[in-house]
Design a protein around this motif. Sequence first.
Motif, short mmCIF file in Angstrom:
data_model
loop_
_atom_site.label_atom_id
_atom_site.label_comp_id
_atom_site.label_asym_id
_atom_site.label_seq_id
_atom_site.Cartn_x
_atom_site.Cartn_y
_atom_site.Cartn_z
N GLY A 85 0.97 -1.04 -0.12
CA GLY A 85 0.11 -0.06 -0.09
C GLY A 85 0.75 1.27 -0.24
N ARG A 86 1.81 1.22 0.94
CA ARG A 86 2.74 2.37 0.96
C ARG A 86 3.52 2.73 -0.47
N ALA A 87 3.98 1.46 -1.13
CA ALA A 87 4.66 1.78 -2.21
C ALA A 87 3.68 2.22 -3.43
N VAL A 88 2.56 1.73 -3.52
CA VAL A 88 1.65 2.13 -4.35
C VAL A 88 1.33 3.76 -4.21
N ASN A 89 1.30 4.04 -3.01
CA ASN A 89 0.94 5.35 -2.61
C ASN A 89 1.94 6.44 -3.15
N THR A 90 3.26 5.82 -3.03
CA THR A 90 4.38 6.49 -3.33
C THR A 90 4.55 6.72 -4.93
N LEU A 91 4.04 5.60 -5.66
CA LEU A 91 4.09 5.53 -7.05
C LEU A 91 2.92 6.48 -7.43
N ASP A 92 1.76 6.36 -6.97
CA ASP A 92 0.56 7.30 -7.44
C ASP A 92 0.87 8.72 -7.23
N SER A 93 1.45 9.30 -6.04
CA SER A 93 1.92 10.54 -5.73
C SER A 93 2.91 11.06 -6.90
N SER A 94 3.82 10.25 -7.10
CA SER A 94 4.71 10.82 -8.32
C SER A 94 4.20 10.90 -9.50
N LEU A 95 3.05 9.98 -9.74
CA LEU A 95 2.32 10.25 -11.18
C LEU A 95 1.44 11.39 -11.12
#
Length: 490
Positions: free
Chosen positions: A317-327
Motif C-alpha cells: 500500500g505504501r509503495a502504491v501511494n508513493t507511485l501514485d503521488s509521483s504520477l
Amino acid sequence: MENIIPDPTWARLGFPEPPEFENSGQHIGVIIIDQIRPHPAIRHLGERLKYITVNHDLSVQCNDDIVAQSGSSSFSGGEDAELGVHGLKTVLALSHEPFEINGETHIGISPAAYFIVLDHGAFMEGEGERLKAGVDWILEQQGWNIRIILCTGWHASDNLVLLKKSHEYSTVQALQSAVKQGVLVVCSNGNTRLGNIMPPIDYFTVGGYHDRGTKNRHMHIPYPDEPFGRNGDGHFRPDILAPRLHLTVPFCESATTVGEVSYFGGTSGSATLIAGVAAYLFSKYPQLDAVELRRILVGNADLVVDHENSAPRINVGRAVNTLDSSLQTKGKNYHEPRIKSDHLKFSIITMNEIERGVEFSRFIRQAELSRMELWAHSADPSSIIRKIAVHALGKPKDAEERDMFWELLSKEQEGGVRGWYAYGLLQDSDELEVFFWIPYATDSNWAVRWCVSEYLNKYEERFPQLEKTDVPEQIHEKAEHILQWLSLQQ
C-alpha cells in the motif's frame, strides 16, 4: 493453521484491496523455475500457463497439455502425486481464482499474468547448461513479455556452507543474460541459518518474517533462525521480507478430495508473493523497470520490531501511494530517474570474515586442512567460520569428540552452527542418548528440532515421536507429550 483461516495474503502484504482478477499482472510474463503437476485448480489459466522442459541434449519442449490434463475429471495424481506440488502451489499463490471464507476474499496476487514453468532437471549433472538453454529459449519467444524470473533454489546443487564468489555458481551464470536484459530475478534467501551462501546482489532477494497469519502489522514478529548476512561478495542479503507461513491457496492436496484451503510457506512462499507484487506493479505502472521497482519496494517497506535483520518487510500500500503521488506530480510522462544497480547495494564491506570464509572454504574443498585445524576454527569469533568448520568436521570421530559436540551444542548461540553440531551428533547416535536429545525438542532452532525428531524416529518402537513443525507457536504443543514421557523416566 489449525481451525483458523488466516487473513488473505494480499491483505497481509499491505494491499488496500484485493488485486483485480482480470487486470493484476496483465501482459506480464513470469518464469517459474520449478516442476508442476496437473490439477483442476489451474484450469482457468488456459493458454496463459506453459510448461517448458529441457532435455539432456539441451533441446527444449513446450508442453501445453498441463492445463488439459488438469481438466480431466479422472486425474488423481498417481504415484507421482507429490512431484510438482511445490510448483503447483507457487502458481496458485500467484494466480488462483477468488474464493471467500468468513467474509474474506482470497485471490492470487497477479492472476492475469502469463506463467511459464521451467523444468530444467535441477540437481542433476549439467543443470546449469540446461537452465541457461531453457531461459534463453523462453526469452526469445514472442508475446510472453518476460519481466520476472522466480528462482527459489538459486544455488542449485552447490554446497550450502562453503563460500565462494557469486559468479562461480552455475545458476548465476545461467541467468546472467536475463539479468543483463533487465529481467527481475526474484530469489528466496533460504529457510534456516544452516547455510552460509546467499544470493548475489543482482537478485531481488526475499527473506521471511512471522506475521501470525494476520494483516495487523503490530502483530508481526521475527521468524526464529531466519538467515541473513553477507554473501561471498560481501553484500548484505536479503533485500526485503515477506510472510513465510500460512499462505493460503485453493485446496490442492489431491484432485478428488474437496477442502477449503491448502497452505504454502517457507521463503519459497515469501519470494513467490514478492514476484506476484512485482507482476502487479509492472502491469499497473508500465514505466517501471526492475531497478526502480526494487528501490520503490525497499524504500517503502518497514522494519520488523526487535529484529537483528535490517531488511524491511513489504508494504504494498505504501509503495502504491508513493507511485501514485509521483504520477500525479509528474503527469503521464512520468519516469523515475534510472538508478545504477550499485545504489541498491547495501554497502559492500570487505569484512575479514568474508574473505577468510572464502579462503577457508577453498582449503576445505581441496582437503588441505587437518582435523585439528578444523577444531581450531570451530572456536573462531565469526559464526561463518564456525559454521564451515563444524560442517567440515561432520560427525564426532570418537567418544571424546562426541562429548565435545554435546557441550558445544549447549553453549553455541548461532543457529546454523548449532544445527551442524546436532546433525553431527545424529550420526552414530544410540538409544542411551535419549535423555540428552529430548530436552532439545522445544529448541527454537528448526534444524535442532529436526534432528531430535529424526533421532526418535530411529527408535520409534521404544520412544515417543516428535512431529515436526515450523510454526513457532506449536513447538511446545508438539513436544509436550515427549517431555511428559521424559519426566516419568526420571
